[in-house]
Design a protein around this motif. Structure first.
Motif, PDB file in Angstrom:
ATOM      1  N   PRO A  10       0.831  -1.207   0.000  1.00  0.00           N
ATOM      2  CA  PRO A  10       0.000   0.000   0.000  1.00  0.00           C
ATOM      3  C   PRO A  10       0.866   1.258   0.000  1.00  0.00           C
ATOM      4  O   PRO A  10       2.081   1.184   0.228  1.00  0.00           O
ATOM      5  N   PRO A  11       0.280   2.417  -0.234  1.00  0.00           N
ATOM      6  CA  PRO A  11       1.057   3.654  -0.309  1.00  0.00           C
ATOM      7  C   PRO A  11       1.791   3.961   0.991  1.00  0.00           C
ATOM      8  O   PRO A  11       1.353   3.602   2.087  1.00  0.00           O
ATOM      9  N   ALA A  12       2.926   4.641   0.868  1.00  0.00           N
ATOM     10  CA  ALA A  12       3.684   5.067   2.047  1.00  0.00           C
ATOM     11  C   ALA A  12       2.916   6.152   2.790  1.00  0.00           C
ATOM     12  O   ALA A  12       2.119   6.888   2.208  1.00  0.00           O
ATOM     13  N   ALA A  42      -2.051   1.376  10.649  1.00  0.00           N
ATOM     14  CA  ALA A  42      -3.128   2.210  10.106  1.00  0.00           C
ATOM     15  C   ALA A  42      -4.441   1.873  10.809  1.00  0.00           C
ATOM     16  O   ALA A  42      -4.649   0.748  11.258  1.00  0.00           O
ATOM     17  N   THR A  43      -5.314   2.851  10.916  1.00  0.00           N
ATOM     18  CA  THR A  43      -6.682   2.619  11.365  1.00  0.00           C
ATOM     19  C   THR A  43      -7.491   2.102  10.183  1.00  0.00           C
ATOM     20  O   THR A  43      -7.343   2.590   9.066  1.00  0.00           O
ATOM     21  N   LEU A 195       1.378  -6.849   3.265  1.00  0.00           N
ATOM     22  CA  LEU A 195       2.682  -6.182   3.288  1.00  0.00           C
ATOM     23  C   LEU A 195       2.694  -4.972   4.210  1.00  0.00           C
ATOM     24  O   LEU A 195       3.749  -4.345   4.394  1.00  0.00           O
ATOM     25  N   LEU A 196       1.538  -4.622   4.754  1.00  0.00           N
ATOM     26  CA  LEU A 196       1.484  -3.513   5.716  1.00  0.00           C
ATOM     27  C   LEU A 196       2.319  -3.863   6.950  1.00  0.00           C
ATOM     28  O   LEU A 196       2.370  -5.015   7.368  1.00  0.00           O
ATOM     29  N   GLY A 197       2.931  -2.854   7.541  1.00  0.00           N
ATOM     30  CA  GLY A 197       3.707  -3.111   8.740  1.00  0.00           C
ATOM     31  C   GLY A 197       3.935  -1.856   9.527  1.00  0.00           C
ATOM     32  O   GLY A 197       3.104  -0.960   9.548  1.00  0.00           O
TER      33      GLY A 197
END
Length: 202
Positions: A10-12, A42-43, A195-197
């Motif tokens: 996802p976007p930075a 992220a929420t 891939l979010l972290g």
């Protein structure tokens, strides 16, 4: 031509993910929410069209399938990082500039309350480039105007591939009105969200 559907993060700088779904959305959300890693900061805010007058069991339904805490959004509640919120039945869910939720019972949008458009339009003003909006399966045009607003204010937009959605009407309407940064099937969307972290705020 549709945007590339290769798996990519996802976007930075992401601080908010807003997801809208309708017909067929219970199953689709299960796949998407399962993909969110425990390290996601992220929420996440979800609007799923629900029949009025019935209590929502969504936090309980997805509790064993999601690594993040889940709850129903409350009026005046501050948004917390790394938490999944669901819009309560028969209320529009709005995100205020001060980072809190607000609930309203204004007229339904496309016969729906909560409305995906209302969430996206208000969240776009509060989060702008730090927001990702996702439109999943559904049978109305709710979410199309909101997605256009998200993109206008610098946020990112992912749309489920209408040809692979349980009901392609809503994602097709979103693409026609707003376009998208990425058009994905559910496995691709899940792989990207996985891939979010810890880097979303960077």
């Amino acid at each position: 031509m549709l945007p590339s559907c290769d798996v990519a993060p996802p976007p930075a700088g992401l601080r908010l993910i807003a997801i809208g779904a309708s017909a067929g959305g219970v199953e689709a959300l299960g796949i998407v929410l399962r993909a969110l890693p425990a390290t996601c900061r992220a929420t996440v805010v979800v609007v799923l069209h629900l029949a009025p007058g019935r209590s929502s069991q969504l936090p309980h339904l997805y509790a064993e399938r999601c690594q993040l805490p889940l709850r129903e959004a409350q009026d005046k509640e501050p948004l917390q990082a790394g938490t999944v919120y669901f819009a309560p039945p028969d209320y529009h869910l709005q995100v205020e500039p001060d980072g809190c939720f607000s609930l309203s019972q204004e007229a339904p949008v496309y016969f729906s309350r909560p409305s995906i458009d209302v969430l996206l339009e208000t969240a776009a003003l509060a989060y702008r480039r730090a927001m990702l909006a996702i439109i999943l399966t559904g049978a109305s045009a709710d979410g199309a105007a909101g997605l256009a607003r998200v993109r206008q204010l610098g946020g990112s937009a992912w749309v489920q591939d209408p040809q692979r959605a349980s009901c392609g009407i809503m994602p097709a309407a979103a693409l026609k009105r707003a376009g998208a940064d990425r058009v994905l099937d559910l496995p691709q969307m899940a792989a990207s969200l996985a891939l979010l972290g810890d880097g979303e705020h960077k």
